[in-house]
Write a protein that holds these residues in place. Structure first.
Motif, mmCIF file in Angstrom:
data_model
loop_
_atom_site.group_PDB
_atom_site.id
_atom_site.type_symbol
_atom_site.label_atom_id
_atom_site.label_comp_id
_atom_site.label_asym_id
_atom_site.label_seq_id
_atom_site.Cartn_x
_atom_site.Cartn_y
_atom_site.Cartn_z
ATOM 1 N N MET A 1 17.456 -37.899 66.227
ATOM 2 C CA MET A 1 16.506 -36.903 65.771
ATOM 3 C C MET A 1 17.068 -36.240 64.505
ATOM 4 N N LYS A 2 16.423 -36.540 63.365
ATOM 5 C CA LYS A 2 16.924 -35.960 62.111
ATOM 6 C C LYS A 2 15.909 -34.956 61.580
ATOM 7 N N ILE A 3 16.319 -33.713 61.493
ATOM 8 C CA ILE A 3 15.422 -32.671 60.976
ATOM 9 C C ILE A 3 15.949 -32.256 59.603
ATOM 10 N N PRO A 4 15.137 -32.452 58.561
ATOM 11 C CA PRO A 4 15.641 -32.125 57.209
ATOM 12 C C PRO A 4 15.764 -30.619 56.964
ATOM 13 N N THR A 5 16.649 -30.261 56.045
ATOM 14 C CA THR A 5 16.737 -28.869 55.601
ATOM 15 C C THR A 5 15.773 -28.733 54.426
ATOM 16 N N VAL A 6 15.019 -27.652 54.415
ATOM 17 C CA VAL A 6 14.035 -27.487 53.339
ATOM 18 C C VAL A 6 14.459 -26.331 52.436
ATOM 19 N N GLN A 7 14.555 -26.628 51.149
ATOM 20 C CA GLN A 7 14.831 -25.576 50.155
ATOM 21 C C GLN A 7 13.513 -25.257 49.471
ATOM 22 N N PHE A 8 13.171 -23.996 49.409
ATOM 23 C CA PHE A 8 11.922 -23.640 48.730
ATOM 24 C C PHE A 8 12.099 -23.729 47.214
ATOM 25 N N THR A 9 11.069 -24.235 46.551
ATOM 26 C CA THR A 9 11.111 -24.300 45.091
ATOM 27 C C THR A 9 10.744 -22.925 44.516
ATOM 28 N N GLU A 10 10.940 -22.794 43.208
ATOM 29 C CA GLU A 10 10.597 -21.530 42.546
ATOM 30 C C GLU A 10 9.104 -21.233 42.703
ATOM 31 N N GLU A 11 8.306 -22.310 42.568
ATOM 32 C CA GLU A 11 6.846 -22.161 42.721
ATOM 33 C C GLU A 11 6.495 -21.636 44.105
ATOM 34 N N GLN A 12 7.193 -22.191 45.110
ATOM 35 C CA GLN A 12 6.899 -21.777 46.488
ATOM 36 C C GLN A 12 7.300 -20.324 46.721
ATOM 37 N N GLU A 13 8.428 -19.922 46.130
ATOM 38 C CA GLU A 13 8.848 -18.516 46.271
ATOM 39 C C GLU A 13 7.835 -17.591 45.587
ATOM 40 N N LYS A 14 7.282 -18.077 44.454
ATOM 41 C CA LYS A 14 6.265 -17.266 43.762
ATOM 42 C C LYS A 14 5.028 -17.123 44.641
ATOM 43 N N PHE A 15 4.697 -18.214 45.307
ATOM 44 C CA PHE A 15 3.530 -18.186 46.189
ATOM 45 C C PHE A 15 3.747 -17.176 47.326
ATOM 46 N N ARG A 16 4.965 -17.145 47.849
ATOM 47 C CA ARG A 16 5.264 -16.180 48.918
ATOM 48 C C ARG A 16 5.008 -14.744 48.426
ATOM 49 N N ILE A 17 5.450 -14.473 47.211
ATOM 50 C CA ILE A 17 5.253 -13.121 46.660
ATOM 51 C C ILE A 17 3.760 -12.833 46.487
ATOM 52 N N GLU A 18 3.032 -13.872 46.052
ATOM 53 C CA GLU A 18 1.578 -13.696 45.869
ATOM 54 C C GLU A 18 0.917 -13.293 47.199
ATOM 55 N N VAL A 19 1.282 -14.022 48.275
ATOM 56 C CA VAL A 19 0.683 -13.740 49.584
ATOM 57 C C VAL A 19 1.104 -12.345 50.056
ATOM 58 N N ARG A 20 2.384 -12.035 49.869
ATOM 59 C CA ARG A 20 2.908 -10.738 50.338
ATOM 60 C C ARG A 20 2.205 -9.587 49.607
ATOM 61 N N THR A 21 2.016 -9.778 48.299
ATOM 62 C CA THR A 21 1.347 -8.733 47.506
ATOM 63 C C THR A 21 -0.096 -8.553 47.990
ATOM 64 N N PHE A 22 -0.743 -9.685 48.238
ATOM 65 C CA PHE A 22 -2.122 -9.627 48.744
ATOM 66 C C PHE A 22 -2.169 -8.839 50.062
ATOM 67 N N LEU A 23 -1.237 -9.167 50.960
ATOM 68 C CA LEU A 23 -1.244 -8.516 52.273
ATOM 69 C C LEU A 23 -0.915 -7.033 52.157
ATOM 70 N N GLN A 24 0.033 -6.726 51.251
ATOM 71 C CA GLN A 24 0.381 -5.300 51.085
ATOM 72 C C GLN A 24 -0.837 -4.495 50.623
ATOM 73 N N SER A 25 -1.678 -5.142 49.810
ATOM 74 C CA SER A 25 -2.818 -4.368 49.306
ATOM 75 C C SER A 25 -3.992 -4.342 50.293
ATOM 76 N N HIS A 26 -3.972 -5.205 51.301
ATOM 77 C CA HIS A 26 -5.106 -5.189 52.240
ATOM 78 C C HIS A 26 -4.767 -4.702 53.643
ATOM 79 N N MET A 27 -3.502 -4.883 54.059
ATOM 80 C CA MET A 27 -3.160 -4.511 55.430
ATOM 81 C C MET A 27 -2.933 -3.017 55.548
ATOM 82 N N ASN A 28 -3.236 -2.536 56.729
ATOM 83 C CA ASN A 28 -3.051 -1.117 57.050
ATOM 84 C C ASN A 28 -3.856 -0.195 56.138
#
Ligand SMILES: Cc1cc2nc3c(=O)[nH]c(=O)nc-3n(C[C@H](O)[C@H](O)[C@H](O)COP(=O)(O)OP(=O)(O)OC[C@H]3O[C@@H](n4cnc5c(N)ncnc54)[C@H](O)[C@@H]3O)c2cc1C
Length: 381
Positions: A1-28
């Protein structure tokens, strides 16, 4: 059973910030309130619609069906951020996680054209019709039956524990299309898409420990289902259903259901300068990190079309115990007064976590059943 390690790319980290910003402005703010276990009990069609407008439902699916052709890892990031924020994503959850991938793999072109664009617009929600009053872990013993008639099937029987059936439009339902053969009970099962507003369908609530309406009994009395609503191959329902389970068992929702509580706990410990408490909480974070790496690795293997039944069972069985542990540790580190209507977030998240926790190790396959899968797989492998 081989499970790869995943490194997030810069684009993916940017996407995370995009989602987080969206949630911060809509949640609560306004109607959207964060809660624990929001992927199952935070059902809010208007929030799902908002998510759909961002192109975040069915985001990995082909563009021709309304998807965005993003990667599984992008979807993983999105899901993590939703759960960490306790966002009310339950309405579209099953359609996005399971029904879409099922139809892309086994559905007819007509089914894909009809359902997938509606799902991606946040206009069509699905329930999962597996469990029955006498069939849970031993799912192959289901007895809801469909009999062939001109142009379709007539369904009789009952499903139970069906999450959000009362808010869903359709349900992918495992039924028996051939007579029960005790020797080969996995045979003769098929998946039908049943319109939950069709004549003969009745849905009655089963109240959760919190008092919320969450899951249901669903009864079928001579419900007509057209031939066009058979998914995949008749009699192949068992194999098709198993393919869905890997998606169901390995995601971040098997680790993060009580994350909002952990987050609040750490904030409170920091505020109080409780170094010993923080040292205890950091053990939870370390555990979460390992589980998360396993879960992301499984997502990567799934994306590449690999076999993940055993690691997915591991994520689910270890991850759900971890989710249950968070309120257990939290109550030893800070004083709380758990109440569902509490003003203080820590008290509210505590109440939600305690009352939802028993279900974590049952839904999606009990821990005992998953241990069996792992043990048999390891011995066979
Ligand atoms: C919050 C929640 C949401 C749910 N949502 C849905 C849904 O949307 N759709 C749906 O179809 N179902 C849903 N379920 C049902 C869930 O899938 C079943 O409850 C689960 O599969 C267990 O089945 P059961 O309740 O019949 O228990 P049983 O199968 O009767 O199990 C009873 C006990 O026996 C143990 N056991 C059974 N077989 C074995 C074995 N072979 N080896 C060792 N131990 C065993 C189990 O671990 C358990 O402790 C949901 C459940 C919960 C809690």
């Amino acid at each position: 059973m081989k499970i790869p390690t995943v490194q997030f790319t810069e684009e993916q980290e940017k996407f995370r910030i995009e989602v987080r910003t969206f949630l911060q402005s809509h949640m609560n703010q306004g109607p959207f309130k964060a809660k624990c276990d929001s992927w199952l009990s935070g059902c809010d069609p208007s929030f799902s619609k908002l998510i759909a407008e961002q192109g975040w439902i069915g985001m990995t699916w082909p563009k021709e069906y309304g998807g965005a052709e993003r990667s599984t890892i992008d979807r993983y990031i999105l899901t993590e951020e939703f759960l960490a924020a306790g966002a009310p994503v339950a309405a579209h959850w099953f359609a996005d996680r399971q029904t879409g991938p099922l139809l892309l793999r086994f559905g007819t072109e007509e089914q894909r054209q009809f359902f997938l664009p509606k799902i991606t617009k946040g206009e069509c929600f699905f329930g999962i019709g597996l469990s029955e009053p006498n069939s849970g872990s031993d799912l192959a013993s289901v007895s809801t039956r469909a009999e062939k008639v001109d142009g379709g099937w007539v369904v009789n029987g009952a499903k139970t524990w069906t999450s959000n059936a009362h808010d869903a439009h359709y349900m992918v339902t495992l039924v028996r299309t051939e007579p029960f053969d005790g020797e080969k009970k996995h045979k003769g099962l098929s998946q039908l898409i049943i319109d939950l507003h069709a004549e003969g369908v009745s849905i009655t609530p089963i109240k959760y420990l919190t008092g919320e309406r969450h899951f249901n009994d669903v009864f079928f009395e001579n419900v007509f289902v057209p031939d066009s609503m058979v998914v995949g191959t008749l009699g192949n329902g068992w194999a098709q259903g198993l393919a869905e389970l890997a998606f169901e068992r390995s995601g971040p929702e098997r680790i993060l259901s009580t994350f909002p509580l952990l987050n609040e706990l750490v904030a409170e410990l920091k505020e109080g300068g409780d170094v010993a408490g923080l040292a205890e909480a950091s053990k939870l974070i370390a555990e979460m990190w390992s589980l998360r790496n396993l879960s992301i690795g499984v997502a990567k293997v799934l994306e590449e079309g690999g076999e993940v039944a055993i690691p997915a069972a591991l994520v689910k069985s270890i991850g759900t115990k971890f989710e249950q542990k968070i309120p257990e540790v939290a109550r030893l580190l800070v004083q709380t007064f758990p109440r569902l209507d509490a003003e203080r977030k820590l008290d509210r998240y505590m109440a939600e976590s305690i009352l939802h926790s028993p279900g974590f190790t049952i839904r999606g396959g009990t821990s005992e059943v998953l241990y069996g899968i792992v043990a048999k797989g390891v011995v066979a492998g």
